[in-house]
Design a protein around this motif. Structure first.
Motif: not given
Length: 218
Positions: A9, A5, A12
């Motif tokens: 991301k 990823i 997050d």
């Protein structure tokens, strides 16, 4: 599952108030791309577990400068004057732990032990508030395990299943942190295909790694 990823991301997954572990030794072996993503996100009120807080311009030191930690658990902070300043004026709680004790507490957290006994710290401020035990005439402190919500690691070579090869001081804290967090994200200096790493050279098996971020992939 595709584990690869972006750093954004990965950021997050980290929410205000979480406890994070960050690998590295004076910013060597620290996932700088992941750190930069957390600085950009502005996540705050974190508890940091690390060997040290790097320097102001590298490693977790960048987050110290941005005052993103409410508490820091480390073995030393002398390479980052800003950490010392925040500690001295009461802006950030700093808990200093002898380096070997810190490493072993993380290891205990990773392998499910309830703690360990050590003579390190007897007769010093380290023993304050801790349970003492005497075994065969020797006095020990009971040190409890450490775990985190998220561990942020760095490996020189990582395959797409998350198998990691560490080099030099990357080996000091990254391997044990890989086992001591609910979610593990590894930054890869070099990301390779599965099978390209000799199994004999794997230091952290991919089963411990949830997500991978390629170095520089923001």
């Amino acid at each position: 599952m595709d584990k690869v990823i972006s750093a954004a991301k990965a950021a997050d997954f980290i929410k205000d108030g979480m406890t994070i572990m960050v690998g590295g030794f004076i910013a060597n072996g620290t996932p700088e791309t992941l750190i930069d993503a957390l600085v950009a996100k502005g996540v705050k009120n974190l508890t940091l577990i690390c060997n040290d807080t790097g320097v102001p311009e590298r490693g977790a030191g960048k987050m110290v400068v941005k005052k993103q930690f409410r508490k820091i658990v480390a073995s030393h902070v002398g390479t980052n004057p800003e950490t010392g300043r925040q500690m001295n004026v009461g802006e950030t709680e700093v808990v200093l732990i002898p380096q070997g004790t810190l490493a072993e507490r993380i290891r205990c957290g990773g392998i499910g032990l309830g703690g360990f006994l050590t003579p390190t710290g007897i007769g010093t401020e380290v023993e304050e508030g801790k349970q003492k035990m005497t075994v065969n005439g020797q006095e020990y402190l009971l040190e409890l395990p450490l775990r985190a919500d998220v561990a942020l690691l760095y490996g020189s070579i990582v395959d797409k299943s998350g198998n990691i090869v560490y080099t030099y001081t990357q080996r000091n804290f990254n391997p044990m942190m890989a086992m001591a967090a609910d979610l593990v994200i590894c930054e890869a200096g070099s990301l390779v295909e599965v099978g390209e790493i000799d199994p004999n050279n794997v230091m952290t098996p991919g089963i411990f790694v949830d997500y991978i971020v390629r170095k520089g992939d923001v």
